[in-house]
Design a protein around this motif. Structure first.
Motif, PDB file in Angstrom:
ATOM      1  N   LYS A   3       0.721  -1.108  -0.161  1.00  0.00           N
ATOM      2  CA  LYS A   3       0.073  -0.071   0.066  1.00  0.00           C
ATOM      3  C   LYS A   3       0.771   1.237  -0.082  1.00  0.00           C
ATOM      4  CE  LYS A   3      -3.943   0.302   2.653  1.00  0.00           C
ATOM      5  NZ  LYS A   3      -4.791   0.206   3.715  1.00  0.00           N
ATOM      6  N   LEU A   6       1.578   2.948  -3.228  1.00  0.00           N
ATOM      7  CA  LEU A   6       0.775   4.060  -3.907  1.00  0.00           C
ATOM      8  C   LEU A   6       0.540   5.228  -3.328  1.00  0.00           C
ATOM      9  CD1 LEU A   6      -2.094   1.141  -3.972  1.00  0.00           C
ATOM     10  CD2 LEU A   6      -0.758   1.816  -5.765  1.00  0.00           C
ATOM     11  N   PRO A   8       0.081   8.625  -0.438  1.00  0.00           N
ATOM     12  CA  PRO A   8      -0.915   8.719   0.960  1.00  0.00           C
ATOM     13  C   PRO A   8      -2.113   8.580   0.336  1.00  0.00           C
ATOM     14  CG  PRO A   8       0.443  10.982  -0.076  1.00  0.00           C
ATOM     15  CD  PRO A   8       0.856   9.612  -0.772  1.00  0.00           C
ATOM     16  N   ILE A   9      -3.080   7.970   1.141  1.00  0.00           N
ATOM     17  CA  ILE A   9      -4.601   7.529   0.693  1.00  0.00           C
ATOM     18  C   ILE A   9      -5.453   8.411   1.529  1.00  0.00           C
ATOM     19  CG2 ILE A   9      -6.061   5.662   1.181  1.00  0.00           C
ATOM     20  CD1 ILE A   9      -3.479   3.833   0.754  1.00  0.00           C
ATOM     21  N   SER A  10      -6.602   8.696   0.919  1.00  0.00           N
ATOM     22  CA  SER A  10      -7.477   9.505   1.827  1.00  0.00           C
ATOM     23  C   SER A  10      -8.780   8.713   1.656  1.00  0.00           C
ATOM     24  CB  SER A  10      -7.514  10.969   1.098  1.00  0.00           C
ATOM     25  OG  SER A  10      -8.818  11.614   1.527  1.00  0.00           O
ATOM     26  N   LEU A  11      -9.624   8.567   2.534  1.00  0.00           N
ATOM     27  CA  LEU A  11     -10.945   7.810   2.603  1.00  0.00           C
ATOM     28  C   LEU A  11     -11.695   8.945   1.934  1.00  0.00           C
ATOM     29  CD1 LEU A  11     -10.812   6.472   6.162  1.00  0.00           C
ATOM     30  CD2 LEU A  11     -10.419   5.155   3.954  1.00  0.00           C
ATOM     31  N   ASN A  12     -11.557  10.206   1.947  1.00  0.00           N
ATOM     32  CA  ASN A  12     -12.631  11.047   1.330  1.00  0.00           C
ATOM     33  C   ASN A  12     -12.103  11.594  -0.099  1.00  0.00           C
ATOM     34  OD1 ASN A  12     -13.899  11.110   3.559  1.00  0.00           O
ATOM     35  ND2 ASN A  12     -12.586  12.679   4.683  1.00  0.00           N
ATOM     36  N   TRP A  13     -11.485  10.734  -0.965  1.00  0.00           N
ATOM     37  CA  TRP A  13     -10.837  11.072  -2.078  1.00  0.00           C
ATOM     38  C   TRP A  13     -11.659  11.764  -2.918  1.00  0.00           C
ATOM     39  CZ3 TRP A  13     -12.788   8.832  -6.669  1.00  0.00           C
ATOM     40  CH2 TRP A  13     -13.319   7.653  -6.290  1.00  0.00           C
ATOM     41  N   GLU A  16     -12.429  15.360  -1.994  1.00  0.00           N
ATOM     42  CA  GLU A  16     -11.612  16.283  -2.165  1.00  0.00           C
ATOM     43  C   GLU A  16     -11.295  16.374  -3.723  1.00  0.00           C
ATOM     44  OE1 GLU A  16      -8.354  14.322  -0.078  1.00  0.00           O
ATOM     45  OE2 GLU A  16      -9.423  14.370   1.981  1.00  0.00           O
ATOM     46  N   LEU A  17     -11.350  15.370  -4.476  1.00  0.00           N
ATOM     47  CA  LEU A  17     -11.117  15.603  -6.009  1.00  0.00           C
ATOM     48  C   LEU A  17     -12.034  16.403  -6.292  1.00  0.00           C
ATOM     49  CD1 LEU A  17     -10.020  12.090  -7.189  1.00  0.00           C
ATOM     50  CD2 LEU A  17      -8.468  14.009  -6.584  1.00  0.00           C
TER      51      LEU A  17
ATOM     52  N   MET B 237     -11.374   1.561   1.422  1.00  0.00           N
ATOM     53  CA  MET B 237     -10.112   2.189   2.259  1.00  0.00           C
ATOM     54  C   MET B 237      -9.603   3.127   1.469  1.00  0.00           C
ATOM     55  SD  MET B 237     -10.365   0.339   4.842  1.00  0.00           S
ATOM     56  CE  MET B 237      -9.035  -0.018   5.825  1.00  0.00           C
ATOM     57  N   GLY B 238     -10.166   3.979   0.732  1.00  0.00           N
ATOM     58  CA  GLY B 238      -9.496   5.009   0.000  1.00  0.00           C
ATOM     59  C   GLY B 238      -8.608   4.711  -1.303  1.00  0.00           C
ATOM     60  N   LEU B 239      -9.091   3.589  -1.672  1.00  0.00           N
ATOM     61  CA  LEU B 239      -8.411   2.959  -2.956  1.00  0.00           C
ATOM     62  C   LEU B 239      -9.597   2.375  -3.871  1.00  0.00           C
ATOM     63  CD1 LEU B 239      -5.438   0.864  -1.281  1.00  0.00           C
ATOM     64  CD2 LEU B 239      -5.190   3.126  -2.475  1.00  0.00           C
ATOM     65  N   LEU B 240      -8.974   2.331  -5.038  1.00  0.00           N
ATOM     66  CA  LEU B 240      -9.993   2.125  -6.464  1.00  0.00           C
ATOM     67  C   LEU B 240      -9.701   0.743  -6.659  1.00  0.00           C
ATOM     68  CD1 LEU B 240     -12.309   3.831  -7.667  1.00  0.00           C
ATOM     69  CD2 LEU B 240     -10.654   4.718  -9.152  1.00  0.00           C
ATOM     70  N   ASN B 266      -4.726   4.388  -6.403  1.00  0.00           N
ATOM     71  CA  ASN B 266      -5.059   5.535  -5.704  1.00  0.00           C
ATOM     72  C   ASN B 266      -5.338   6.568  -6.264  1.00  0.00           C
ATOM     73  OD1 ASN B 266      -4.779   7.377  -3.548  1.00  0.00           O
ATOM     74  ND2 ASN B 266      -2.746   6.872  -2.593  1.00  0.00           N
ATOM     75  N   PRO B 267      -6.659   7.099  -6.032  1.00  0.00           N
ATOM     76  CA  PRO B 267      -7.014   8.163  -7.048  1.00  0.00           C
ATOM     77  C   PRO B 267      -6.432   9.423  -6.715  1.00  0.00           C
ATOM     78  CG  PRO B 267      -9.155   7.365  -5.480  1.00  0.00           C
ATOM     79  CD  PRO B 267      -7.845   6.346  -5.577  1.00  0.00           C
ATOM     80  N   LYS B 268      -5.972   9.554  -5.513  1.00  0.00           N
ATOM     81  CA  LYS B 268      -5.371  10.785  -5.253  1.00  0.00           C
ATOM     82  C   LYS B 268      -4.153  10.884  -5.679  1.00  0.00           C
ATOM     83  CE  LYS B 268      -6.011  13.510  -1.873  1.00  0.00           C
ATOM     84  NZ  LYS B 268      -6.822  14.836  -2.190  1.00  0.00           N
TER      85      LYS B 268
END
Lengths: 23, 356
Positions: A3, A6, A8-13, A16-17, B237-240, B266-268
């Motif tokens: 992980k 990939l 930094p991960i955001s649960l509210n992506w 935010e996008l 969990m924030g991933l696609l 990771n969409p971010k």
């Protein structure tokens, strides 16, 4: 896969996008 | 209806993996013998009773089949097309008494809604979109998204969402921001009603906000395949997570081409990685031709004419169904209403299997 590879991960992506993308 | 035939997985002896099975429950025989192109299950309401019906598409005819007894299906309605053949049925969730079809030759030229007249029960057709259409998908809440027009890319490409009103009549149209690359396929993001995913000819994925029409992100995936089809996508969990296939992939010598692949993005950050490849058991020939994914099951027709099913959670192939009656399979679809698989042959016959 790791992980951390990939970035930094955001649960509210989606929210935010949506706030960052042009209208 | 008692199963007429049982076909179990033909996996290599000694394979310790669990096998699934397909039980033939009924068959729709096409008396015309014309080429079959697609099948779908949809809801139809009559006299206050809503029941699942099968819709079949041959070259110039779309037919609605209803249950007359547990093993028998009867063709109750047909829609015919004089000039442009049918390419595919477009299932739209939450919609009943309406069939959506894409018509065209090599590429889609029209999308039509088919219904029955309330006066005499005769066939009715409504043109929803015309011109070159490259991708179309039915979405929950009575929506239909399509892209096309112009040269296909850049500002020529129009991505539109039609929200269908109750009944066959009115509709509301909304445009989504177009990416610079041609969109090849759409996939809904399960559990996220306002999000939509698309794959592009430039080997990227794009995400939209369906409420605002914004194009949120373009994400390139790191593989060499062209013409990626996305079958299913969900966010956790924030991933696609995206289940995809590569119908145009060439088989590689080292490990063959996978029928399906699970990719995490990771969409971010737009960084991605391959999670799982769903390949045929060793010794089995053929590569992916076309397929369908529902829940955690993926079905595909292979170039060998065989149907194969994978359990995406277990990660392996559970069923191999060779051509039946010396006829290669030409397409497979999961029923949207239960755990049935519909498999079609080119001669127009459709077989309905229970998968367990």
């Amino acid at each position: 896969c790791n992980k951390a590879d990939l970035g930094p991960i955001s649960l509210n992506w989606f929210e935010e996008l949506s706030s960052e993308a042009p209208p | 209806c008692s199963p007429q035939q049982t076909e179990t997985a033909d996996l290599p002896v000694g394979n310790s993996l669990d096998a699934g099975s397909l039980q033939l429950v009924s068959q729709l025989k096409n008396p015309s013998g014309s080429c079959s192109v697609d099948v779908s299950v949809m809801w139809w309401e009559e006299a206050g009773l809503r029941e699942p019906c099968v819709v079949t598409a041959c070259e110039y005819v779309v037919s609605l089949w209803k249950h007359v007894d547990p093993c028998q299906w009867e063709k109750t309605q047909t829609w015919t097309f004089a000039e442009v053949p049918v390419l595919q049925i477009v299932p739209v969730p939450d919609v009943y008494n309406l069939v959506f079809v894409a018509l065209g030759n090599l590429e889609i030229r029209e999308i039509r809604a088919l219904s029955c007249s309330s006066d005499d029960g005769g066939e009715k057709q409504q043109l929803l979109r015309s011109g070159t259409v490259r991708a179309v998908l039915g979405l929950p809440r009575r929506r239909l998204v399509s892209s096309g027009g112009g040269g296909g890319a850049g500002c020529d490409q129009q991505v539109e969402v039609v929200t269908l009103a109750e009944g066959a009549g009115g509709k509301e149209k909304q445009f989504l921001m177009s990416p610079e690359e041609t969109i090849l396929t759409f996939a809904e993001l399960q559990g996220m009603q306002e999000a939509l995913l698309g794959s592009t000819a430039g080997n990227s994925f794009v995400i939209w906000n369906l409420k605002t029409g914004q194009l949120l992100k373009k994400m390139s995936i790191d593989n060499s395949y062209q013409a990626t089809v996305c079958h299913k996508a969900y966010s956790e969990m924030g991933l696609l997570f995206v289940v995809l296939s590569h119908p145009c992939a060439k088989q590689t010598e080292s490990w063959g081409s996978p029928a399906f692949e699970l990719v995490v993005i990771n969409p971010k950050t737009t960084l991605s990685a391959g999670m799982m490849r769903y390949c045929l058991p060793p010794g089995q020939a053929g590569r992916f031709l076309e397929g369908d994914v529902k829940d955690h099951f993926a079905a595909a027709v292979l170039t060998s004419g065989t149907v194969a099913i994978w359990d995406l959670l277990l990660g392996h192939c559970t069923v191999l169904a060779p051509p039946s009656s010396n006829q290669s399979w030409s397409f497979v679809k999961w029923s949207g209403t239960d755990s049935h698989l519909l498999a079609g042959q080119k001669d127009g016959n459709i077989f309905i299997y229970r998968y367990s």
